[in-house]
Design an enzyme around this catalytic site. Structure first.
Site, mmCIF file in Angstrom:
data_model
loop_
_atom_site.group_PDB
_atom_site.id
_atom_site.type_symbol
_atom_site.label_atom_id
_atom_site.label_comp_id
_atom_site.label_asym_id
_atom_site.label_seq_id
_atom_site.Cartn_x
_atom_site.Cartn_y
_atom_site.Cartn_z
ATOM 1 N N ASP A 51 1.082 -1.271 -0.118
ATOM 2 C CA ASP A 51 -0.004 -0.060 -0.111
ATOM 3 C C ASP A 51 0.758 1.283 -0.076
ATOM 4 O O ASP A 51 0.477 2.213 -0.778
ATOM 5 C CB ASP A 51 -0.818 -0.027 1.250
ATOM 6 N N ASN A 94 -4.498 -2.057 -4.488
ATOM 7 C CA ASN A 94 -5.823 -2.070 -3.712
ATOM 8 C C ASN A 94 -5.737 -1.201 -2.669
ATOM 9 O O ASN A 94 -6.244 -1.449 -1.330
ATOM 10 C CB ASN A 94 -6.079 -3.494 -3.221
ATOM 11 N N ASP A 318 -11.258 -2.472 11.166
ATOM 12 C CA ASP A 318 -10.247 -3.598 10.695
ATOM 13 C C ASP A 318 -9.910 -4.464 11.661
ATOM 14 O O ASP A 318 -9.901 -5.555 11.602
ATOM 15 C CB ASP A 318 -8.950 -2.683 10.182
ATOM 16 N N GLU A 346 -11.232 -5.289 0.959
ATOM 17 C CA GLU A 346 -10.504 -5.954 0.239
ATOM 18 C C GLU A 346 -11.268 -7.129 -0.475
ATOM 19 O O GLU A 346 -11.071 -7.748 -1.733
ATOM 20 C CB GLU A 346 -9.266 -6.572 0.915
ATOM 21 N N HIS A 391 -5.392 -9.489 3.245
ATOM 22 C CA HIS A 391 -4.217 -9.532 4.263
ATOM 23 C C HIS A 391 -4.920 -9.857 5.637
ATOM 24 O O HIS A 391 -4.560 -10.800 6.174
ATOM 25 C CB HIS A 391 -3.588 -8.220 4.139
ATOM 26 N N ARG A 392 -5.928 -9.140 6.109
ATOM 27 C CA ARG A 392 -6.535 -9.550 7.232
ATOM 28 C C ARG A 392 -7.106 -10.791 7.467
ATOM 29 O O ARG A 392 -7.130 -11.444 8.253
ATOM 30 C CB ARG A 392 -7.607 -8.352 7.745
ATOM 31 N N LYS A 417 0.161 -6.468 1.682
ATOM 32 C CA LYS A 417 -0.645 -5.201 1.296
ATOM 33 C C LYS A 417 -0.206 -4.194 2.493
ATOM 34 O O LYS A 417 0.050 -3.212 2.254
ATOM 35 C CB LYS A 417 -2.182 -5.497 1.683
#
Ligand SMILES: O=C(O)C1=C[C@@H](OP(=O)(O)O)[C@@H](O)[C@H](O)C1
Ligand SMILES: C=C(OP(=O)(O)O)C(=O)O
Length: 431
Positions: A51, A94, A318, A346, A391-392, A417
């Site tokens: 990012d 993204n 998040d 995402e 990613h999360r 990311k």
């Protein structure tokens, strides 16, 4: 074939300390504000990830000079409220924190700019921001679907309007983009939030950084924001980026789930990121939390059970994903509410989370803006978790390995990311 990583069931070392990577939200805001300042800025502890790479590449293409120093920090030469290159093709991956704020700044400054990203970015809405920018006089075209990237930005034609409505119920990044872009006009502005505003703590990050860069914005209860006239960005000589509070959530949760103290360093009790509130949520469900100036530490007493929860998580969208996996350890139904924005991140995170939690045996009920999770009596061993280029999803589900079973994470490199070294760091915690 998709790459995967298998995490064996594990316990953690008696004490762990994790030095956090820099905050994504602060890094990308700082880069843009420093680029638009009328002086030089040294940025320390900048996040190094996809990012921030997308933001750095964009700023380089826009003609912003920058240089790495021997100590690993970055020196950026601000361009006094404009970009040298009036034409550019910018690929922004993204990265919402690159795409939305750059759209704002470039549309207000005007030029000939093509902004695009990965296919998922072209499914993430931007219409509310473009509508607001058009009221001010921006000329922005949709190159694909109406309301979504990719975008073509043209010259700005001032409409002499100084009050703008913005919708804030899909993403707070639209308001953040306006707050960062409008000072570039030198005019006084009033921004009115039309309807609900989600993810408010991210607006606090924006206002905090604007202040550090010399622009004081009046915030009237997150409904009306007043920007001063004749604003110019002036960077602090040095900016120290805090550790990423959302990345911290995986390690803090590890402290609760394992019981062994886990300390994260790089942020603490004065952090400007709202996601540190995740630690308060852990405290409510059984964690012992210690707050220092530059650390947060979580552990759990052996006799303390992890308690079920029912949480409105709009303020921590998040980190709330981490709680969805923590729910597996509570032994009873847990609810996470007011998280409709998960659907446009995402991936559709409510759907993805429901599908993958079911693979480990949980009973999950999805609503448009909520998820209800009932853990199984016994978790499934060795579930293969798909991560949807999110990613999360990968980082959250690594925590299943602390619950007595193995877990396989597909496409672990999606953590690039925001946290390229995540699995090395996570594996390093094991006893
Ligand atoms: O402004 C920011 O830095 C962010 C705002 C949040 O997005 P929304 O405002 O879309 O919820 C958050 O999910 C994202 O990771 C970062
Ligand atoms: C939603 C996220 O990212 P973005 O900044 O692209 O919106 C995230 O990091 O969880």
């Amino acid at each position: 074939m998709t790459e995967s990583i298998t995490l064996a069931p594990r316990s953690l070392k008696a004490h762990n300390t994790v030095a956090l990577p820099g905050s994504k939200s602060i890094s990308n805001r700082t880069l843009l504000l420093a680029a638009l300042s009328d002086n030089e800025c040294e940025i320390r502890s900048l996040l190094k990830s996809d990012d921030t790479d997308r933001m750095l590449e964009a700023l380089e293409k826009l003609g912003v000079p920058m240089q790495k120093t021997d100590s690993g920090s970055l020196k950026l030469v601000g361009q006094s409220g404009k970009f040298p290159n009036k034409q550019a093709d910018l690929f922004l991956g993204n990265a919402g924190t690159a795409f939305r704020p750059l759209t704002g700044a470039l549309a207000i400054l005007g030029g000939d700019y093509h902004l695009h990203g990965v296919p998922r970015m072209h499914e993430r809405p931007i219409g509310d921001l473009v509508d607001a920018l058009r009221i001010a006089g921006a000329n922005v075209d949709y190159l694909g679907n109406e309301g979504y990237p990719p975008l073509q930005i043209h010259d700005f034609s001032d409409k002499q309007v100084r009050e703008i409505p913005i919708k804030g119920n899909v993403s707070s990044q639209f308001l953040t983009a306006l707050l960062m872009a409008l000072p570039l006009t030198g005019e006084a502005w009033t921004i009115r939030v039309d309807g609900d505003l989600i993810s408010k703590p991210y607006i606090d990050i924006t206002l905090n950084l604007l202040k550090q860069f010399g622009v004081n914005v009046e915030n009237h209860d997150y409904q009306i924001f007043r920007l001063p006239e004749n604003a110019t960005y002036h960077a602090p000589e040095i900016v120290n980026v805090e550790g990423d509070a959302s990345s911290a959530s995986y390690f803090l949760a590890a402290g609760l789930l394992s019981g062994s103290p886990v300390r994260v360093t790089g942020l603490g009790k004065n952090a400007i990121q709202g996601d540190v509130a995740f630690a308060h949520e852990l405290a409510k469900i059984g964690a012992n939390v210690m707050w220092g100036d530059d650390f947060i530490e979580v552990s759990r007493s052996p006799e303390q059970k992890i308690l079920p929860f029912d949480l409105d998580a709009n303020h921590i969208p998040d980190a709330a994903m981490t709680l969805a996996v923590v729910a597996l350890a509570t032994g009873a139904k847990c609810s996470i509410r007011n998280i409709e924005s998960w659907r446009v991140k995402e991936t559709d995170r409510i759907a993805a989370m429901a599908t993958e939690l079911r693979k480990v045996g949980a009973e999950v009920v999805e609503e448009q803006d909520a998820i209800h999770i009932t853990p199984p009596e016994k978790l499934t061993n060795g579930a293969a978790i798909d991560t949807y280029d999110d990613h999360r999803m990968a980082m959250c589900f690594s925590l299943v390995s602390l619950l007595g079973v193995a877990v396989q994470i597909n496409d672990p490199k999606c953590t690039h990311k925001t946290f390229p070294t995540y699995f090395d760091v996570f594996n390093g915690l094991s006893a």
